[in-house]
Design a protein around this motif. Structure first.
Motif, PDB file in Angstrom:
ATOM      1  N   ALA A   1      -9.881  45.704  28.502  1.00  0.00           N
ATOM      2  CA  ALA A   1     -10.500  45.191  29.727  1.00  0.00           C
ATOM      3  C   ALA A   1     -11.867  44.573  29.424  1.00  0.00           C
TER       4      ALA A   1
ATOM      5  N   ARG B   1      -3.943  52.785  33.022  1.00  0.00           N
ATOM      6  CA  ARG B   1      -3.857  53.004  31.580  1.00  0.00           C
ATOM      7  C   ARG B   1      -2.634  53.858  31.249  1.00  0.00           C
TER       8      ARG B   1
ATOM      9  N   PHE C   1      -2.777  43.627  34.479  1.00  0.00           N
ATOM     10  CA  PHE C   1      -2.205  44.784  33.784  1.00  0.00           C
ATOM     11  C   PHE C   1      -1.005  45.229  34.619  1.00  0.00           C
TER      12      PHE C   1
ATOM     13  N   HIS D   1      -2.040  48.016  28.992  1.00  0.00           N
ATOM     14  CA  HIS D   1      -3.334  48.638  29.273  1.00  0.00           C
ATOM     15  C   HIS D   1      -3.317  50.080  28.760  1.00  0.00           C
TER      16      HIS D   1
ATOM     17  N   PHE E   1     -10.040  51.178  28.024  1.00  0.00           N
ATOM     18  CA  PHE E   1     -10.980  50.195  28.550  1.00  0.00           C
ATOM     19  C   PHE E   1     -11.273  49.100  27.532  1.00  0.00           C
TER      20      PHE E   1
ATOM     21  N   PRO F   1      -9.485  38.246  36.160  1.00  0.00           N
ATOM     22  CA  PRO F   1      -8.821  39.546  36.291  1.00  0.00           C
ATOM     23  C   PRO F   1      -8.431  39.863  37.729  1.00  0.00           C
TER      24      PRO F   1
ATOM     25  N   PRO G   1      -8.998  42.943  39.779  1.00  0.00           N
ATOM     26  CA  PRO G   1      -9.549  44.285  40.018  1.00  0.00           C
ATOM     27  C   PRO G   1      -9.173  44.808  41.410  1.00  0.00           C
TER      28      PRO G   1
END
Length: 230
Positions: A86, A156, A151, A80, A83, A98, A100
């Protein structure tokens, strides 16, 4: 990488077209979600395709995929960096699921649409009971052939940084008992900035890793595979 005048012009054009278009997609999410999960998936796919179109023709970003994304119920562990990856998930696998943060599902309207799409909500402070619910939900989606996309770094990461996997990844891998497909992506050098740059973003898929490995081994293998570009 030095920012050029062309990067600024391309990025402004991208912001002027992609974000207003995304607002329209958000307003459509509720009626599409009310129709069913296949319909909300179609909207999500359309948004991803719209994003890819804007990246290609406004930003000059191409996409290259080395390997084949799985089509069965496995755990996809993806690097990751921005964005970009994603937003791209519905384009990459037939039916991604996913993971989240649970807070996103509490957003009025939007959270309901997410739940209709089908996600595994992560409650980081929920304890053992919430973990068991998360694993049970994930197994249900995998049994239907949906790809569980996580991820493993949890946030990130800068381009070039060594993978730092969250401790929860190994536990999730162990409890699910599913194969893992690691995926490297190098989006950060082009997309994770205000003034985005033209170029090619590459997804590199590693070899499928069997379930049941010790924590140290699965973390080492996934960490190495998702940073193969760096």
């Amino acid at each position: 990488m030095e920012t050029r005048f062309a990067d600024v012009v391309r990025s402004l054009a991208f912001y002027a077209i992609f974000y207003p278009g995304s607002v329209i997609m958000v307003f459509l999410a509720l009626p599409f979600a009310a129709l069913g999960e296949r319909q909300i998936w179609l909207l999500a796919y359309s948004w991803s395709a719209f994003h890819r179109f804007c990246c290609r023709w406004l930003l000059g970003i191409r996409v290259e995929i080395k390997g084949e994304f799985p089509e069965d119920g496995v755990l996809v562990a993806m690097r990751h960096e921005s964005f970009f990856e994603a937003i791209e998930l519905p384009l990459l696998t037939p039916w991604p699921t996913p993971f989240p943060k649970s807070e996103l599902l509490k957003i009025p309207g939007w959270g309901w649409a997410l739940s209709r799409f089908g996600v595994v909500a992560v409650e980081r402070a929920g304890g053992a009971a919430s973990l068991r619910r998360m694993i049970a939900t994930a197994r249900g989606f995998a049994a239907r052939g949906r790809q569980l996309v996580i991820f493993p770094e949890g946030t990130r990461m800068p381009t070039g940084a060594t993978a730092q996997l969250r401790s929860g990844f190994a536990g999730t891998y162990k409890m699910l008992g599913l194969p893992v497909v690691p995926v490297a992506v190098d989006s950060g050098r082009l997309y994770h900035r205000i003034w985005k740059k033209a170029g090619t973003i590459t997804y590199t898929l590693g070899e499928r890793i069997e379930p049941g490995l010790p924590r140290a081994e699965i973390e080492a293998r996934v960490g190495a595979a998702i940073t193969t570009h760096h």
